[in-house]
Design an enzyme around this catalytic site. Structure first.
Site, PDB file in Angstrom:
ATOM      1  N   LYS A  39       0.860  -1.075   0.023  1.00 61.06           N
ATOM      2  CA  LYS A  39       0.024   0.106  -0.185  1.00 61.06           C
ATOM      3  C   LYS A  39       1.140   1.131  -0.020  1.00 61.06           C
ATOM      4  O   LYS A  39       1.436   1.454   0.920  1.00 61.06           O
ATOM      5  CB  LYS A  39      -1.075  -0.095   1.229  1.00 61.06           C
ATOM      6  CG  LYS A  39      -2.026   1.239   1.168  1.00 61.06           C
ATOM      7  CD  LYS A  39      -2.236   1.430   2.438  1.00 61.06           C
ATOM      8  CE  LYS A  39      -3.018   2.842   2.794  1.00 61.06           C
ATOM      9  NZ  LYS A  39      -3.587   3.045   4.159  1.00 61.06           N
ATOM     10  N   GLY A  79      -8.305   9.648   9.765  1.00 65.25           N
ATOM     11  CA  GLY A  79      -8.410   9.744  11.306  1.00 65.25           C
ATOM     12  C   GLY A  79      -9.659  10.942  11.430  1.00 65.25           C
ATOM     13  O   GLY A  79      -9.763  10.911  12.919  1.00 65.25           O
ATOM     14  N   GLY A 107     -11.019   8.319   6.267  1.00 69.73           N
ATOM     15  CA  GLY A 107     -11.859   9.068   6.588  1.00 69.73           C
ATOM     16  C   GLY A 107     -13.162   8.887   6.927  1.00 69.73           C
ATOM     17  O   GLY A 107     -14.220   9.625   7.339  1.00 69.73           O
ATOM     18  N   ASN A 128      -9.424   1.882   9.934  1.00 70.17           N
ATOM     19  CA  ASN A 128      -8.232   1.682  11.207  1.00 70.17           C
ATOM     20  C   ASN A 128      -8.727   2.405  12.218  1.00 70.17           C
ATOM     21  O   ASN A 128      -9.531   1.868  13.256  1.00 70.17           O
ATOM     22  CB  ASN A 128      -6.917   2.081  10.638  1.00 70.17           C
ATOM     23  CG  ASN A 128      -5.703   1.475  11.730  1.00 70.17           C
ATOM     24  OD1 ASN A 128      -4.552   1.452  11.392  1.00 70.17           O
ATOM     25  ND2 ASN A 128      -6.235   1.185  12.928  1.00 70.17           N
ATOM     26  N   THR A 129      -8.685   3.584  12.228  1.00 76.38           N
ATOM     27  CA  THR A 129      -9.097   4.350  13.417  1.00 76.38           C
ATOM     28  C   THR A 129     -10.805   4.245  13.778  1.00 76.38           C
ATOM     29  O   THR A 129     -10.861   4.244  15.093  1.00 76.38           O
ATOM     30  CB  THR A 129      -8.880   6.089  13.072  1.00 76.38           C
ATOM     31  OG1 THR A 129      -7.453   6.143  12.595  1.00 76.38           O
ATOM     32  CG2 THR A 129      -9.215   6.793  14.381  1.00 76.38           C
TER      33      THR A 129
END
Length: 278
Positions: free
Chosen positions: A109, A170, A198, A219-220
């Site tokens: 990535k 994030g 996002g 992720n976040t």
């Protein structure tokens, strides 16, 4: 009556000729504990898990890095190394080469950050770096913006899939430029598009899948939820629902109301009133 069974709506998620069962990719950073990460992966069964080589210590810097790597291998989910934290093309290339050796994979990535405040990708240098990595035999998934011209350039240099953001990393705001994202999907109908950053809610993921995007990377939104494991499951369900809705062919939006009940068969006094109003 025509009825299409649900099985016929299932379609493969293909990246660089490889088929995956899930359209969800999951990051591995910022979880409260390794056990929480493990449970989140097990319940969501993502297509891949992403790993930042520069931040995880996976090269073997102490027992923590080795334990983390062993846990990932035990999960049996393909690893997608990334070049997070790289601000120059040379840093990207060096990190990618090291990741290939450590994780024994050609997948990467590509992250090349152009601004450390917004974490916006360096769109000027991104295509050249992608081309360099592709020539080195990597299967490149570039983190990019929703800019159509940039995305076309990345395809021109050999990328077979793209990872445009919905909003800055994030932020959890969901798609902040829906028009551009829908145009991107319409103009690149045959390119796998994975929304990379996002997204904050499962509804955000369902929305972009309903637009025809092929997958999401989170992720976040999962790691920083009050209950990450439950959130991982919710996102997995949202991704499946969004894709199924897209394949089902949503009704078109309209500016005016349209009755769902036909006039035929209505009581005569209602039909009469309808005729008078006409």
């Amino acid at each position: 009556m025509t009825f299409e069974p649900t099985e016929t709506l299932r379609d493969p998620f293909v990246l660089y000729g490889e088929s995956f069962d899930s359209r969800l990719l999951l990051g591995t950073a910022r979880y409260p504990s390794p056990a929480t990460l493990q449970a989140a992966v097990e319940i969501s069964r993502p297509a891949m898990v992403t790993v930042a080589l520069r931040r995880q210590g996976a090269v073997g810097e102490g027992e923590g890095g080795q334990a983390f790597w062993q846990m990932l291998k035990a999960l049996g989910v393909p690893v997608l190394p990334n070049t997070a934290g790289c601000f120059t093309p040379q840093e990207v290339v060096n990190t990618a080469m090291m990741a290939r050796e450590v994780f024994e994979t050609d997948w990467i990535k590509l992250e090349l950050i152009g601004d450390d405040y917004t974490l916006q990708p360096d769109t000027l240098n991104l295509p050249d770096v992608a081309e360099t990595l592709i020539k080195e035999g990597f299967k490149v998934l570039p983190y990019c913006t929703e800019d159509l011209v940039l995305c076309r350039r990345l395809l021109d240099v050999g990328c077979q899939a793209l990872m445009p953001w919905a909003a800055p990393i994030g932020t959890g705001r969901g798609a902040i430029n829906p028009h551009a994202m829908r145009v991107l999907r319409e103009r690149l109908p045959d390119t796998p598009l994975i929304v990379d950053a996002g997204l904050g809610l499962p509804s955000h993921a369902a929305q972009v899948l309903e637009w025809g995007y092929d997958g999401v990377l989170l992720n976040t939104a999962v790691a920083q939820a009050a209950y990450p494991v439950n959130m991982a499951r919710a996102f997995a369900q949202a991704v499946e629902a969004g894709r199924t809705a897209y394949l089902a062919g949503p009704m078109p939006e309209r500016e005016v109301a349209q009755a769902s009940t036909p006039v035929v068969g209505m009581p005569f006094w209602h039909a009469e009133n309808t005729e008078h109003r006409a």
